[in-house]
Design a protein around this motif. Structure first.
Motif, mmCIF file in Angstrom:
data_model
loop_
_atom_site.group_PDB
_atom_site.id
_atom_site.type_symbol
_atom_site.label_atom_id
_atom_site.label_comp_id
_atom_site.label_asym_id
_atom_site.label_seq_id
_atom_site.Cartn_x
_atom_site.Cartn_y
_atom_site.Cartn_z
ATOM 1 N N PHE A 33 0.840 -1.213 0.000
ATOM 2 C CA PHE A 33 0.000 0.000 0.000
ATOM 3 C C PHE A 33 0.870 1.257 0.000
ATOM 4 O O PHE A 33 2.027 1.231 0.426
ATOM 5 C CB PHE A 33 -0.952 -0.016 1.214
ATOM 6 C CG PHE A 33 -0.238 -0.038 2.546
ATOM 7 C CD1 PHE A 33 0.206 -1.226 3.103
ATOM 8 C CD2 PHE A 33 -0.019 1.149 3.247
ATOM 9 C CE1 PHE A 33 0.864 -1.244 4.334
ATOM 10 C CE2 PHE A 33 0.631 1.141 4.480
ATOM 11 C CZ PHE A 33 1.072 -0.052 5.018
ATOM 12 N N PRO A 34 0.290 2.367 -0.490
ATOM 13 C CA PRO A 34 1.068 3.618 -0.517
ATOM 14 C C PRO A 34 1.102 4.293 0.847
ATOM 15 O O PRO A 34 0.167 4.159 1.624
ATOM 16 C CB PRO A 34 0.276 4.487 -1.505
ATOM 17 C CG PRO A 34 -1.123 3.988 -1.429
ATOM 18 C CD PRO A 34 -1.052 2.528 -1.074
ATOM 19 N N THR A 35 2.204 4.964 1.161
ATOM 20 C CA THR A 35 2.231 5.875 2.308
ATOM 21 C C THR A 35 2.878 7.169 1.796
ATOM 22 O O THR A 35 3.322 7.230 0.649
ATOM 23 C CB THR A 35 3.027 5.337 3.522
ATOM 24 O OG1 THR A 35 4.409 5.661 3.357
ATOM 25 C CG2 THR A 35 2.849 3.837 3.728
ATOM 26 N N GLU A 36 2.937 8.179 2.647
ATOM 27 C CA GLU A 36 3.538 9.443 2.216
ATOM 28 C C GLU A 36 5.062 9.348 2.112
ATOM 29 O O GLU A 36 5.690 10.171 1.462
ATOM 30 C CB GLU A 36 3.130 10.577 3.166
ATOM 31 C CG GLU A 36 3.947 10.699 4.456
ATOM 32 C CD GLU A 36 3.520 9.679 5.528
ATOM 33 O OE1 GLU A 36 3.071 8.559 5.175
ATOM 34 O OE2 GLU A 36 3.659 10.006 6.718
ATOM 35 N N THR A 37 5.658 8.337 2.752
ATOM 36 C CA THR A 37 7.128 8.232 2.712
ATOM 37 C C THR A 37 7.564 7.382 1.528
ATOM 38 O O THR A 37 8.151 7.875 0.568
ATOM 39 C CB THR A 37 7.658 7.608 4.015
ATOM 40 O OG1 THR A 37 7.052 6.328 4.216
ATOM 41 C CG2 THR A 37 7.391 8.506 5.195
ATOM 42 N N VAL A 38 7.281 6.084 1.604
ATOM 43 C CA VAL A 38 7.548 5.129 0.518
ATOM 44 C C VAL A 38 6.421 4.093 0.584
ATOM 45 O O VAL A 38 5.647 4.098 1.542
ATOM 46 C CB VAL A 38 8.915 4.420 0.699
ATOM 47 C CG1 VAL A 38 10.067 5.433 0.717
ATOM 48 C CG2 VAL A 38 8.957 3.573 1.970
ATOM 49 N N TYR A 39 6.340 3.217 -0.406
ATOM 50 C CA TYR A 39 5.314 2.168 -0.345
ATOM 51 C C TYR A 39 5.663 1.146 0.736
ATOM 52 O O TYR A 39 6.838 0.868 0.984
ATOM 53 C CB TYR A 39 5.181 1.472 -1.702
ATOM 54 C CG TYR A 39 4.256 2.213 -2.641
ATOM 55 C CD1 TYR A 39 4.677 3.388 -3.273
ATOM 56 C CD2 TYR A 39 2.952 1.765 -2.860
ATOM 57 C CE1 TYR A 39 3.819 4.086 -4.108
ATOM 58 C CE2 TYR A 39 2.094 2.454 -3.705
ATOM 59 C CZ TYR A 39 2.526 3.614 -4.316
ATOM 60 O OH TYR A 39 1.668 4.305 -5.133
ATOM 61 N N GLY A 40 4.626 0.592 1.384
ATOM 62 C CA GLY A 40 4.839 -0.385 2.447
ATOM 63 C C GLY A 40 4.317 -1.763 2.057
ATOM 64 O O GLY A 40 3.404 -1.892 1.233
ATOM 65 N N LEU A 41 4.938 -2.786 2.645
ATOM 66 C CA LEU A 41 4.489 -4.174 2.441
ATOM 67 C C LEU A 41 3.898 -4.648 3.770
ATOM 68 O O LEU A 41 4.631 -4.946 4.715
ATOM 69 C CB LEU A 41 5.681 -5.039 2.027
ATOM 70 C CG LEU A 41 5.547 -6.558 2.119
ATOM 71 C CD1 LEU A 41 4.354 -7.058 1.318
ATOM 72 C CD2 LEU A 41 6.818 -7.223 1.610
ATOM 73 N N GLY A 42 2.548 -4.691 3.844
ATOM 74 C CA GLY A 42 1.893 -4.872 5.131
ATOM 75 C C GLY A 42 1.422 -6.284 5.435
ATOM 76 O O GLY A 42 1.103 -7.065 4.536
ATOM 77 N N ALA A 43 1.392 -6.581 6.754
ATOM 78 C CA ALA A 43 0.773 -7.801 7.270
ATOM 79 C C ALA A 43 0.254 -7.481 8.671
ATOM 80 O O ALA A 43 0.694 -6.490 9.283
ATOM 81 C CB ALA A 43 1.783 -8.944 7.339
ATOM 82 N N ASN A 44 -0.643 -8.303 9.171
ATOM 83 C CA ASN A 44 -1.150 -8.144 10.534
ATOM 84 C C ASN A 44 0.014 -8.253 11.532
ATOM 85 O O ASN A 44 0.618 -9.315 11.669
ATOM 86 C CB ASN A 44 -2.203 -9.227 10.801
ATOM 87 C CG ASN A 44 -2.752 -9.178 12.211
ATOM 88 O OD1 ASN A 44 -2.287 -8.392 13.044
ATOM 89 N ND2 ASN A 44 -3.738 -10.016 12.483
ATOM 90 N N ALA A 45 0.291 -7.147 12.230
ATOM 91 C CA ALA A 45 1.453 -7.102 13.133
ATOM 92 C C ALA A 45 1.319 -8.038 14.319
ATOM 93 O O ALA A 45 2.303 -8.348 14.981
ATOM 94 C CB ALA A 45 1.669 -5.670 13.635
ATOM 95 N N LEU A 46 0.092 -8.502 14.603
ATOM 96 C CA LEU A 46 -0.127 -9.364 15.768
ATOM 97 C C LEU A 46 -0.084 -10.844 15.397
ATOM 98 O O LEU A 46 -0.224 -11.712 16.258
ATOM 99 C CB LEU A 46 -1.493 -9.038 16.408
ATOM 100 C CG LEU A 46 -1.718 -7.570 16.778
ATOM 101 C CD1 LEU A 46 -3.080 -7.382 17.423
ATOM 102 C CD2 LEU A 46 -0.609 -7.076 17.709
ATOM 103 N N ASP A 47 0.093 -11.119 14.106
ATOM 104 C CA ASP A 47 0.025 -12.488 13.595
ATOM 105 C C ASP A 47 1.437 -12.916 13.158
ATOM 106 O O ASP A 47 1.933 -12.494 12.108
ATOM 107 C CB ASP A 47 -0.962 -12.493 12.408
ATOM 108 C CG ASP A 47 -1.075 -13.850 11.725
ATOM 109 O OD1 ASP A 47 -0.206 -14.719 11.931
ATOM 110 O OD2 ASP A 47 -2.043 -14.017 10.959
ATOM 111 N N SER A 48 2.080 -13.748 13.978
ATOM 112 C CA SER A 48 3.496 -14.038 13.701
ATOM 113 C C SER A 48 3.682 -14.774 12.367
ATOM 114 O O SER A 48 4.669 -14.532 11.664
ATOM 115 C CB SER A 48 4.128 -14.822 14.846
ATOM 116 O OG SER A 48 3.327 -15.889 15.237
#
Ligand code: TXA
Ligand code: MG
Length: 349
Positions: A33-48
């Motif tokens: 997803f886009p952010t104002e800094t650079v694009y991010g590669l996301g996942a649920n932070a609570l799900d190891s």
């Protein structure tokens, strides 16, 4: 894996797609997803298990912790405590390019914090990112959406280039406004410390916190011997395939030196990329010359830096020479990324 790609504008969000991507995050998938800094590669932070997939997709070293992205100020659940200074920084700079490191609570898995007892948290200033995090209903761990070691992506096409087939979903938005990753500030000790310079500058932070200082290990060549507190800062980073050399000194002498070096490389039948500025562009007769923008507009230089490194790679240059920038204001973050891209190969003249 088949990656779904959906493009949208920040001012015209495709909520159906965002909901779908939010669902994917919630159920353990990977979403760019886009952010104002650079694009991010996301996942649920609570799900190891989900977080582990980020490391696999990027080829990221396991000891490099991830930043947790949130869509509101309620971070109490994720940390042991929120010190007064962290609150002040959040109020002043969130949503925005500032990551705050705090002591983590037990619900943040070791995979997210790479075994550290702290966690970095930030609220991005991008409407698509905020909507996605909200729809997912979970905090979103997200490193930059590039293959580990390559320059961070500021355009969606670069995320596709690096991660197509390795993630479930890519949401494309506008070109990233800041262009460099967030400023990382460690608030786990009494005096906050900048672990990574970024769009929120030292000068801006000093207005809220007079004592704040930059981790000496991120500033200079000596950092090869010092151990940076942000594990990510120790790797060769932001690096194009071609070696980068920075020429640092008086601008007139810089131009002379670069032109002399270019001539030598051309004699050796090498193709040379040159990163220059609007003010000096006409002073270079030969080479693959790209302007990062005007020296008077460091915001533009920051915005263009990573994309220019990638563009010169596309042109298959053998070597990249770059002018340097004064280490003041945003110039600190620009020079930090440039020096890392160059593995600290700085020619002082
Ligand atoms: O702007 C950004 O921060 C982007 C966008 C996507 O939000 N994200 C980003 O993530 O740059 P990444 O993973 O490429 O960089 C995270 C940096 C690394 O240098 C890491 O070592 C440091 O933050 N970091 C994360 N958690 C930390 C912690 N608990 N202690 C020290 N450093 C930490
Ligand atoms: Mg990164």
């Amino acid at each position: 894996m088949k990656t779904k790609l959906v493009l949208m504008e920040e001012d015209n969000i495709d909520m159906e797609a965002v909901k779908e991507a939010g669902q994917i995050l919630q159920s353990g998938g990977l979403v760019v997803f886009p952010t104002e800094t650079v694009y991010g590669l996301g996942a649920n932070a609570l799900d190891s298990a989900a977080v582990t997939r980020i490391f696999e997709a990027k080829g990221r070293p396991q000891d490099n912790p991830l930043i947790v992205h949130v869509a509101d100020y309620h971070i109490e659940e994720y940390v042991k405590e929120v010190p007064e200074i962290a609150l002040k920084l959040m109020e002043k700079f969130w949503p925005g390019p500032l990551t705050i490191i705090l002591k983590k609570s037990d619900i943040i898995p070791d995979e997210t914090s790479a075994g550290l007892d702290s966690v970095g948290i930030r609220m991005p200033n991008n409407k698509i990112a905020l909507a996605l995090i909200q729809e997912s209903g979970v905090p979103v761990a997200a490193p930059s959406a590039n293959i580990s070691g390559r320059p961070s992506p500021t355009e969606v096409s670069r995320c596709v280039e690096d991660l197509d087939g390795k993630v479930d979903y890519i949401i494309g938005g506008n070109k990233s406004r800041v262009g460099l990753e967030s400023t990382v500030v460690d608030c786990t000790s009494d005096i906050p410390c900048i672990l990574r310079p970024g769009g929120i500058t030292l000068e801006m932070l000093r207005e809220i916190c007079e004592d704040i200082y930059i981790d000496p290990a991120v500033m200079d060549k000596s950092s090869k011997d010092l151990k940076p507190k942000a594990p990510g800062m120790k790797y060769r980073h932001y690096a194009p395939k071609a070696p980068v050399k920075i020429i640092d000194g008086d601008l007139k002498k810089t131009i002379e030196k670069i032109n002399e070096m270019v001539q030598n490389y051309i004699d050796e039948k090498k193709r040379v990329g040159i990163m220059v500025t609007d003010e000096t562009f006409d002073a270079y007769p030969v080479g693959d010359i790209v302007s990062l923008g005007s020296r008077k507009m460091l915001e533009t230089v920051a915005q263009n830096l990573f994309e220019t490194l990638r563009e010169l790679d596309d042109r298959q240059v053998d070597i990249i020479l770059s002018e340097s920038f004064e280490e003041k204001g945003l110039g600190i973050a620009i020079m930090n990324r440039l020096k890392k891209a160059a593995s600290f190969d700085v020619i002082k003249i």
